[in-house]
Design an enzyme around this catalytic site. Structure first.
Site, short mmCIF file in Angstrom:
data_model
loop_
_atom_site.label_atom_id
_atom_site.label_comp_id
_atom_site.label_asym_id
_atom_site.label_seq_id
_atom_site.Cartn_x
_atom_site.Cartn_y
_atom_site.Cartn_z
N CYS A 155 10.90 -13.47 4.42
CA CYS A 155 10.44 -14.25 3.37
C CYS A 155 11.64 -14.93 2.62
O CYS A 155 11.54 -15.99 1.94
CB CYS A 155 9.78 -13.27 2.44
SG CYS A 155 10.93 -12.02 1.42
N CYS A 163 0.80 -1.09 0.05
CA CYS A 163 -0.03 0.09 -0.09
C CYS A 163 0.93 1.23 0.09
O CYS A 163 2.18 1.11 0.26
CB CYS A 163 -0.90 -0.03 1.20
SG CYS A 163 -1.91 -1.39 1.38
N SER A 194 10.29 -4.43 -13.46
CA SER A 194 10.98 -4.82 -12.21
C SER A 194 12.57 -5.34 -12.27
O SER A 194 13.04 -5.01 -11.50
CB SER A 194 10.18 -5.77 -11.47
OG SER A 194 9.90 -6.86 -12.18
N CYS A 212 14.27 -6.49 7.35
CA CYS A 212 13.55 -8.01 7.57
C CYS A 212 13.72 -8.85 6.19
O CYS A 212 13.66 -8.44 5.29
CB CYS A 212 12.15 -7.35 7.65
SG CYS A 212 11.28 -9.15 7.75
N ASN A 222 -0.17 1.45 5.67
CA ASN A 222 0.56 0.50 5.06
C ASN A 222 1.26 -0.68 5.89
O ASN A 222 2.00 -0.10 6.78
CB ASN A 222 1.44 1.26 4.12
CG ASN A 222 2.61 0.23 3.25
OD1 ASN A 222 3.71 0.61 3.03
ND2 ASN A 222 2.11 -0.97 3.22
N GLY A 223 0.85 -1.87 5.59
CA GLY A 223 1.54 -2.76 6.60
C GLY A 223 0.68 -3.68 6.96
O GLY A 223 -0.34 -4.11 6.50
N GLY A 281 0.05 0.06 -5.13
CA GLY A 281 -1.35 -0.67 -5.13
C GLY A 281 -2.29 0.16 -6.07
O GLY A 281 -2.30 1.18 -6.25
N ASP A 313 15.61 -10.91 -13.58
CA ASP A 313 14.55 -10.39 -12.87
C ASP A 313 14.50 -10.24 -11.55
O ASP A 313 15.65 -10.84 -10.95
CB ASP A 313 13.11 -11.31 -13.16
CG ASP A 313 11.94 -10.68 -13.30
OD1 ASP A 313 11.72 -9.46 -12.67
OD2 ASP A 313 10.78 -11.34 -13.66
N ASP A 314 13.90 -9.60 -10.76
CA ASP A 314 14.07 -9.23 -9.37
C ASP A 314 13.63 -10.40 -8.52
O ASP A 314 14.31 -10.47 -7.43
CB ASP A 314 13.51 -7.99 -9.08
CG ASP A 314 11.68 -8.21 -8.83
OD1 ASP A 314 11.16 -8.30 -10.20
OD2 ASP A 314 11.04 -8.58 -7.96
N TYR A 350 11.88 -4.88 -4.83
CA TYR A 350 10.63 -4.82 -5.97
C TYR A 350 9.54 -3.82 -5.68
O TYR A 350 9.34 -3.10 -6.59
CB TYR A 350 9.92 -5.97 -5.82
CG TYR A 350 8.55 -6.52 -6.48
CD1 TYR A 350 8.69 -6.49 -7.88
CD2 TYR A 350 7.34 -6.36 -5.87
CE1 TYR A 350 7.55 -6.54 -8.56
CE2 TYR A 350 6.14 -6.20 -6.34
CZ TYR A 350 6.28 -6.28 -8.02
OH TYR A 350 5.15 -6.26 -8.74
#
Ligand code: 5GP
Ligand code: MG
Length: 470
Positions: free
Chosen positions: A453, A15, A300, A450, A117-118, A43, A362-363, A259
């Site tokens: 992922c 967002c 991207s 962070c 956003n989050g 978004g 690609d990213d 990204y």
């Protein structure tokens, strides 16, 4: 969303937030409109603006792109002293109109609006507690949970600042917030600083934005990024800052650099463009290959592809053209049209590709479906070899902080080795940038990242949500 999987903005949901407090006679709604335009990449599902005018908050929000949701008539109606806006790609909460933001409420002390956003990791728990005591919710998103907590504490403590600080003790997760009250604009960055938020100034007026590119768009001057855990309160007498976690460490989402963010933005001291270029260079060092041409997957992958080319000395070229006019109203292709439909979004540049050994940068690879189709397209266009290079490590774990990599099953790298993925995408070779390499790319960033992922290590306890996602 009414797209086939190819067109879905599938995994990384984000967002964008923006706000202005006017001390110069700005047209605040239009100002926010332009700011949101510059954040549209964060978004595309819904957009909204709320303005605060003499104690009352007016707003307009709907599904669609910024320019679909607003026109002159609507903007003329939104007059006020301060305004906030939001562009959304759903994370928590389904894709419905009632989940569009800003979320606006009336409560004992007046009106209040919030744009977020989050993603909170304990919102289900908080929500259930409130519902048990009779609270009614109109939406399924986190923002309403925060508004409820805020209004309660505002009533109890009497000041919005204190209410925000109390709320920050209760909610866990990522949040970059812009909050509008009858007489203030407030920016909040969560104690880990997972999502970006920066402060700018134009004349005597102050601006808050998810990314610095939106400050550029409205010709505001960048002042600084918010500190993790910082609350910035903007009112008639200027800016006041409260640091709730003094000395706390930022764990900015590394995917902002990979990204989400626009390359012309600077986040926490680092240029997004430079980070992507550097990622491409490191990728060329870590995963070299003999080839004739480096191309990027638009848009991207383009900057990293340039970096790869600069480092390897292999010429850079445009090998894929992306149709920029595929809006949200694109009619969903039926099953038999699907394979063809990839050509509507991308087409290979036969004149550049034919007979060559191609490095395609690609990213990220999420599910691998688009990548497989693009590799196939390049081969059909006559590429002799296609070497896939990815400027981030394999996405193996879910994100709980606003990137809706909602379940592990969708992540091709969570179930398959690099060699298996290579076979699935039909590439001649496949190489990913290492995590160590990636973490060196946001040059100048004075923060930590962070990387949940990528390596499953989260800066916050995610056990409350883990079961849902695995
Ligand atoms: P895949 O091969 O996994 O289907 O697609 C890979 C592509 O998805 C990459 O170009 C990457 O930039 C893109 N990508 C990664 N996350 C997102 C996202 O959240 N939305 C969209 N539209 N593309 C994404
Ligand atoms: Mg892409």
């Amino acid at each position: 969303m009414a797209f086939c999987d190819l067109y879905q903005d599938k995994m990384h949901e984000e967002c964008g937030v923006f706000g202005v407090y006017d001390r110069d006679q700005l047209d605040v709604a239009r100002f926010v409109y332009y700011g949101l335009y510059a954040l549209q990449h964060r978004g595309q599902e819904s957009a909204g603006i709320a303005v605060s005018d003499n104690g009352s908050i007016l707003y307009h929000k709907d599904m669609g792109l910024v320019n679909e949701v607003f026109d002159d008539v609507v903007l003329n109606h939104l007059k006020g002293k301060a305004a906030i806006g939001h562009v959304r790609y759903s994370t928590t909460g389904a894709s419905h109109r009632e989940n569009a933001q800003p979320m606006v409420i009336k409560y004992k002390n007046g009106q209040m609006a919030i744009a977020h956003n989050g993603n909170l990791v304990n919102s289900a728990v908080l929500r259930e507690k409130m519902e048990d005591s009779g609270t009614i919710f109109q939406s399924s998103n986190d923002s309403e949970v925060m508004l409820n907590i805020l209004s309660r504490y505002r009533i109890l403590s009497g000041s919005i600042e204190e209410a925000i600080i109390k709320m920050m003790e209760e909610v866990k997760g990522s949040y970059a917030l812009v909050i509008l009250t009858s007489d203030k604009l407030i920016g909040v960055r969560d104690p880990l600083g997972i999502r970006p938020l920066c402060l700018g100034k134009i004349g005597q007026s102050y601006v808050l934005a998810s990314e610095s590119c939106a400050l550029d768009a409205v010709e505001a001057e960048f002042i600084r990024d918010l500190y993790p855990g910082e609350v910035v309160i903007i009112g008639e007498d200027g800016v006041k800052s409260i640091r709730t976690s003094e000395g706390g460490r930022t764990f900015l989402c590394i995917f902002e650099f990979v990204y989400f963010a626009r390359p012309d933005s600077f986040i926490d001291g680092a240029s997004v463009y430079k980070a992507r270029l550097e990622a491409g260079k490191r990728l060329a060092i870590e995963c070299p290959v003999e080839a004739d041409l480096v191309i990027g997957a638009p848009d991207s992958g383009l900057v990293a592809a340039m970096g790869f080319s600069q480092q390897s000395g292999i010429p850079y070229g445009e090998g894929l053209i992306r149709n920029k006019y595929m809006g949200r109203t694109f009619i969903q292709p039926n099953q038999s049209m699907r394979e063809m439909s990839v050509r509507i979004k991308f087409n290979a540049m036969k004149s550049e590709i034919k007979g060559k050994r191609i490095v395609m940068v690609d990213d990220s690879i999420v599910r691998g479906t688009t990548t497989r189709r693009i590799v196939q397209m390049l081969k059909e266009a006559g590429a002799r070899e296609v070497h896939m290079r990815v400027s981030s490590p394999p996405l193996r774990y879910p994100c709980y902080f606003g990137i809706d990599i909602s379940s592990m099953k969708e992540l091709v790298a969570s179930r398959h080795s690099v060699e298996e993925i290579r076979q699935m995408i039909c590439a001649d070779s496949l190489g990913y940038l290492s995590l160590g390499g990636l973490l060196k790319t946001p040059v100048g960033a004075g923060c930590r990242f962070c990387t949940g992922c990528l390596n499953g290590q989260y800066p916050l306890d995610v056990s409350e949500v883990e079961n849902e996602k695995l």
